[in-house]
Scaffold this motif. Structure first.
Motif, PDB file in Angstrom:
ATOM      1  N   ILE A  55       0.849  -1.201   0.000  1.00  0.00           N
ATOM      2  CA  ILE A  55       0.000   0.000   0.000  1.00  0.00           C
ATOM      3  C   ILE A  55       0.882   1.248   0.000  1.00  0.00           C
ATOM      4  CG2 ILE A  55      -1.897   1.176   1.221  1.00  0.00           C
ATOM      5  CD1 ILE A  55      -2.091  -1.557   2.856  1.00  0.00           C
ATOM      6  N   ILE A  56       1.971   1.183   0.796  1.00  0.00           N
ATOM      7  CA  ILE A  56       2.849   2.350   0.926  1.00  0.00           C
ATOM      8  C   ILE A  56       3.742   2.498  -0.318  1.00  0.00           C
ATOM      9  CG2 ILE A  56       4.531   3.489   2.457  1.00  0.00           C
ATOM     10  CD1 ILE A  56       3.392   1.288   4.581  1.00  0.00           C
ATOM     11  N   ILE A  57       4.420   1.399  -0.685  1.00  0.00           N
ATOM     12  CA  ILE A  57       5.270   1.422  -1.882  1.00  0.00           C
ATOM     13  C   ILE A  57       4.707   0.393  -2.872  1.00  0.00           C
ATOM     14  CG2 ILE A  57       7.692   1.392  -2.706  1.00  0.00           C
ATOM     15  CD1 ILE A  57       8.282   0.995   0.479  1.00  0.00           C
ATOM     16  N   PRO A  58       3.849   0.815  -3.783  1.00  0.00           N
ATOM     17  CA  PRO A  58       3.275  -0.167  -4.722  1.00  0.00           C
ATOM     18  C   PRO A  58       4.361  -0.846  -5.559  1.00  0.00           C
ATOM     19  CG  PRO A  58       2.124   1.935  -4.861  1.00  0.00           C
ATOM     20  CD  PRO A  58       3.362   2.181  -4.064  1.00  0.00           C
ATOM     21  N   GLN A  59       4.303  -2.189  -5.579  1.00  0.00           N
ATOM     22  CA  GLN A  59       5.305  -2.970  -6.320  1.00  0.00           C
ATOM     23  C   GLN A  59       4.753  -3.332  -7.705  1.00  0.00           C
ATOM     24  OE1 GLN A  59       8.344  -4.308  -4.767  1.00  0.00           O
ATOM     25  NE2 GLN A  59       7.857  -2.866  -3.137  1.00  0.00           N
ATOM     26  N   LYS A  60       5.676  -3.431  -8.609  1.00  0.00           N
ATOM     27  CA  LYS A  60       5.268  -3.865  -9.956  1.00  0.00           C
ATOM     28  C   LYS A  60       5.237  -5.394  -9.984  1.00  0.00           C
ATOM     29  CE  LYS A  60       6.823   0.088 -12.626  1.00  0.00           C
ATOM     30  NZ  LYS A  60       7.968   0.641 -13.338  1.00  0.00           N
ATOM     31  N   GLY A  61       4.314  -5.914 -10.722  1.00  0.00           N
ATOM     32  CA  GLY A  61       4.262  -7.369 -10.878  1.00  0.00           C
ATOM     33  C   GLY A  61       3.697  -8.064  -9.658  1.00  0.00           C
ATOM     34  N   ASP A  62       3.927  -9.392  -9.600  1.00  0.00           N
ATOM     35  CA  ASP A  62       3.343 -10.203  -8.529  1.00  0.00           C
ATOM     36  C   ASP A  62       4.359 -10.559  -7.455  1.00  0.00           C
ATOM     37  OD1 ASP A  62       0.967 -10.209  -9.954  1.00  0.00           O
ATOM     38  OD2 ASP A  62       1.566 -11.983 -11.118  1.00  0.00           O
ATOM     39  N   VAL A  63       5.416  -9.762  -7.341  1.00  0.00           N
ATOM     40  CA  VAL A  63       6.512 -10.087  -6.408  1.00  0.00           C
ATOM     41  C   VAL A  63       5.986 -10.328  -4.992  1.00  0.00           C
ATOM     42  CG1 VAL A  63       8.756  -9.346  -5.499  1.00  0.00           C
ATOM     43  CG2 VAL A  63       8.040  -8.653  -7.807  1.00  0.00           C
ATOM     44  N   ILE A  64       5.145  -9.407  -4.529  1.00  0.00           N
ATOM     45  CA  ILE A  64       4.632  -9.498  -3.154  1.00  0.00           C
ATOM     46  C   ILE A  64       3.798 -10.769  -2.984  1.00  0.00           C
ATOM     47  CG2 ILE A  64       3.064  -8.412  -1.448  1.00  0.00           C
ATOM     48  CD1 ILE A  64       5.452  -6.676  -1.632  1.00  0.00           C
ATOM     49  N   ASP A  65       2.938 -11.026  -3.986  1.00  0.00           N
ATOM     50  CA  ASP A  65       2.069 -12.215  -3.898  1.00  0.00           C
ATOM     51  C   ASP A  65       2.871 -13.499  -3.873  1.00  0.00           C
ATOM     52  OD1 ASP A  65      -0.332 -11.040  -3.616  1.00  0.00           O
ATOM     53  OD2 ASP A  65      -0.801 -10.964  -5.773  1.00  0.00           O
ATOM     54  N   ILE A  66       3.905 -13.545  -4.723  1.00  0.00           N
ATOM     55  CA  ILE A  66       4.750 -14.758  -4.767  1.00  0.00           C
ATOM     56  C   ILE A  66       5.452 -14.934  -3.415  1.00  0.00           C
ATOM     57  CG2 ILE A  66       6.780 -15.829  -5.863  1.00  0.00           C
ATOM     58  CD1 ILE A  66       5.854 -14.355  -8.479  1.00  0.00           C
ATOM     59  N   ALA A  67       6.010 -13.823  -2.928  1.00  0.00           N
ATOM     60  CA  ALA A  67       6.728 -13.882  -1.638  1.00  0.00           C
ATOM     61  C   ALA A  67       5.777 -14.307  -0.515  1.00  0.00           C
ATOM     62  CB  ALA A  67       7.345 -12.527  -1.326  1.00  0.00           C
ATOM     63  N   ALA A  68       4.551 -13.755  -0.534  1.00  0.00           N
ATOM     64  CA  ALA A  68       3.566 -14.082   0.516  1.00  0.00           C
ATOM     65  C   ALA A  68       3.184 -15.557   0.457  1.00  0.00           C
ATOM     66  CB  ALA A  68       2.333 -13.200   0.362  1.00  0.00           C
ATOM     67  N   ASN A  69       3.000 -16.076  -0.760  1.00  0.00           N
ATOM     68  CA  ASN A  69       2.650 -17.498  -0.909  1.00  0.00           C
ATOM     69  C   ASN A  69       3.788 -18.399  -0.445  1.00  0.00           C
ATOM     70  OD1 ASN A  69       0.087 -17.013  -1.878  1.00  0.00           O
ATOM     71  ND2 ASN A  69       0.749 -16.935  -4.013  1.00  0.00           N
ATOM     72  N   LEU A  70       5.003 -17.971  -0.775  1.00  0.00           N
ATOM     73  CA  LEU A  70       6.183 -18.736  -0.357  1.00  0.00           C
ATOM     74  C   LEU A  70       6.269 -18.750   1.178  1.00  0.00           C
ATOM     75  CD1 LEU A  70       8.791 -20.166  -1.425  1.00  0.00           C
ATOM     76  CD2 LEU A  70       9.951 -17.995  -1.069  1.00  0.00           C
ATOM     77  N   LEU A  71       6.012 -17.576   1.768  1.00  0.00           N
ATOM     78  CA  LEU A  71       6.055 -17.481   3.235  1.00  0.00           C
ATOM     79  C   LEU A  71       4.971 -18.356   3.872  1.00  0.00           C
ATOM     80  CD1 LEU A  71       6.897 -13.710   3.851  1.00  0.00           C
ATOM     81  CD2 LEU A  71       8.313 -15.680   4.418  1.00  0.00           C
ATOM     82  N   ASP A  72       3.794 -18.402   3.230  1.00  0.00           N
ATOM     83  CA  ASP A  72       2.719 -19.283   3.736  1.00  0.00           C
ATOM     84  C   ASP A  72       3.214 -20.722   3.815  1.00  0.00           C
ATOM     85  OD1 ASP A  72       0.566 -17.705   4.313  1.00  0.00           O
ATOM     86  OD2 ASP A  72      -0.217 -17.677   2.263  1.00  0.00           O
ATOM     87  N   PHE A  73       3.901 -21.130   2.745  1.00  0.00           N
ATOM     88  CA  PHE A  73       4.424 -22.500   2.696  1.00  0.00           C
ATOM     89  C   PHE A  73       5.459 -22.715   3.807  1.00  0.00           C
ATOM     90  CE2 PHE A  73       7.578 -25.552   1.055  1.00  0.00           C
ATOM     91  CZ  PHE A  73       6.766 -26.667   0.975  1.00  0.00           C
TER      92      PHE A  73
END
Lengths: 89, 174
Positions: A55-73
């Motif tokens: 929200i503060i620093i919008p990222q390009k692409g799905d980097v955050i989503d990939i990282a979040a999914n990896l962290l879930d695992f």
């Protein structure tokens, strides 16, 4: 800030608090199980803050989503390891 | 012993909370019989935990600053853990108990008790004596442990950490 984001921030702070308690517990008890659970809570807090950072620093692409999914695992793996690991008693 | 310890803790905490409190006030607030109170106060003075000052017709009691050495600090780190604390209190009351006795009294599995007892033995707080195949345990310096048990106060953080550890101990036992 949207309601779901507020809840995410609150969850992250709660996870950070539990991580602190579990880290102190590990320092006192030196048990591998507690270390694994502690790490899981740390990654949970990290995941929350990572998602909020979008929200503060919008990222390009799905980097955050990939990282979040990896962290879930990683979090689930840590909880599973904590359940099966045998303490050397 | 356990009852004495609890009474002494109450007296010590009251004196710490109200430095200069006089004998009758302690008696009134804690509802302890005069003879009993005198006995516990003498014990606390002898152990250098409190001091008394004669103030006219009153005897006033003050807490003494406890200087903790490295051994005390090590013991305190064990007293912060509820299970270790319960084991130590049990061993103070029942010297030369074996793992089974402690396990029954503390209501935890023998393997959990064994883990805690080994830690206490490694730290030099508890002594292990082998007799045949059985091991018996005894507190090395009961006086020091009793003194620390009187002054030890569980903090909010201690309760949180202990709750967390206990939650995991329960899952291990299931």
């Amino acid at each position: 800030m949207e309601l779901d984001e507020i809840i995410r921030v609150l969850s992250s702070f709660l996870a950070l608090a539990i991580f602190t308690i579990s880290a102190i517990a590990y320092l006192r008890e030196r048990r591998r199980k507690i270390l694994l659970v502690s790490a899981a809570f740390f990654f949970y807090a990290l995941k929350g803050f990572l998602k909020v950072s979008d929200i503060i620093i919008p990222q390009k692409g799905d980097v955050i989503d990939i990282a979040a999914n990896l962290l879930d695992f990683v979090i689930l793996l840590l909880f599973f390891s904590a359940m099966v690991v045998k303490e050397s008693r | 012993m356990e009852f004495d310890l609890e009474t002494r803790r109450k007296i010590y905490e009251l004196i710490k909370k109200s430095p200069g409190i006089h004998f009758r006030e302690i008696e009134r607030r804690l509802k302890i019989a005069v003879g009993n109170l005198q006995y516990h106060l003498r014990y606390l003075e002898k152990k250098n935990l409190i001091r008394s000052d004669q103030d006219g017709e009153y005897i006033r009691y003050f807490p003494k600053d406890c200087q903790l050495d490295d051994v005390d600090k090590k013991i305190l780190s064990f007293l912060r853990r509820r299970t270790s604390r319960r084991i130590l209190v049990y061993l103070l009351n029942n010297p030369n108990a074996n793992n089974k006795d402690v396990s029954k009294a503390v209501r935890l599995s023998p393997s959990t008790i064994s883990w805690h007892l080994n830690k206490l033995v490694e730290a030099g707080i508890v002594e292990k004596r082998k007799e045949g195949r059985e091991s018996y345990f005894e507190v090395k310096d009961p006086e020091r442990i009793v003194k620390l048990l009187i002054t030890y106060k569980e903090s909010f953080l201690d309760r949180l950490v202990e709750g967390f550890v206990e939650a995991w101990e329960h899952t291990e036992r299931k």
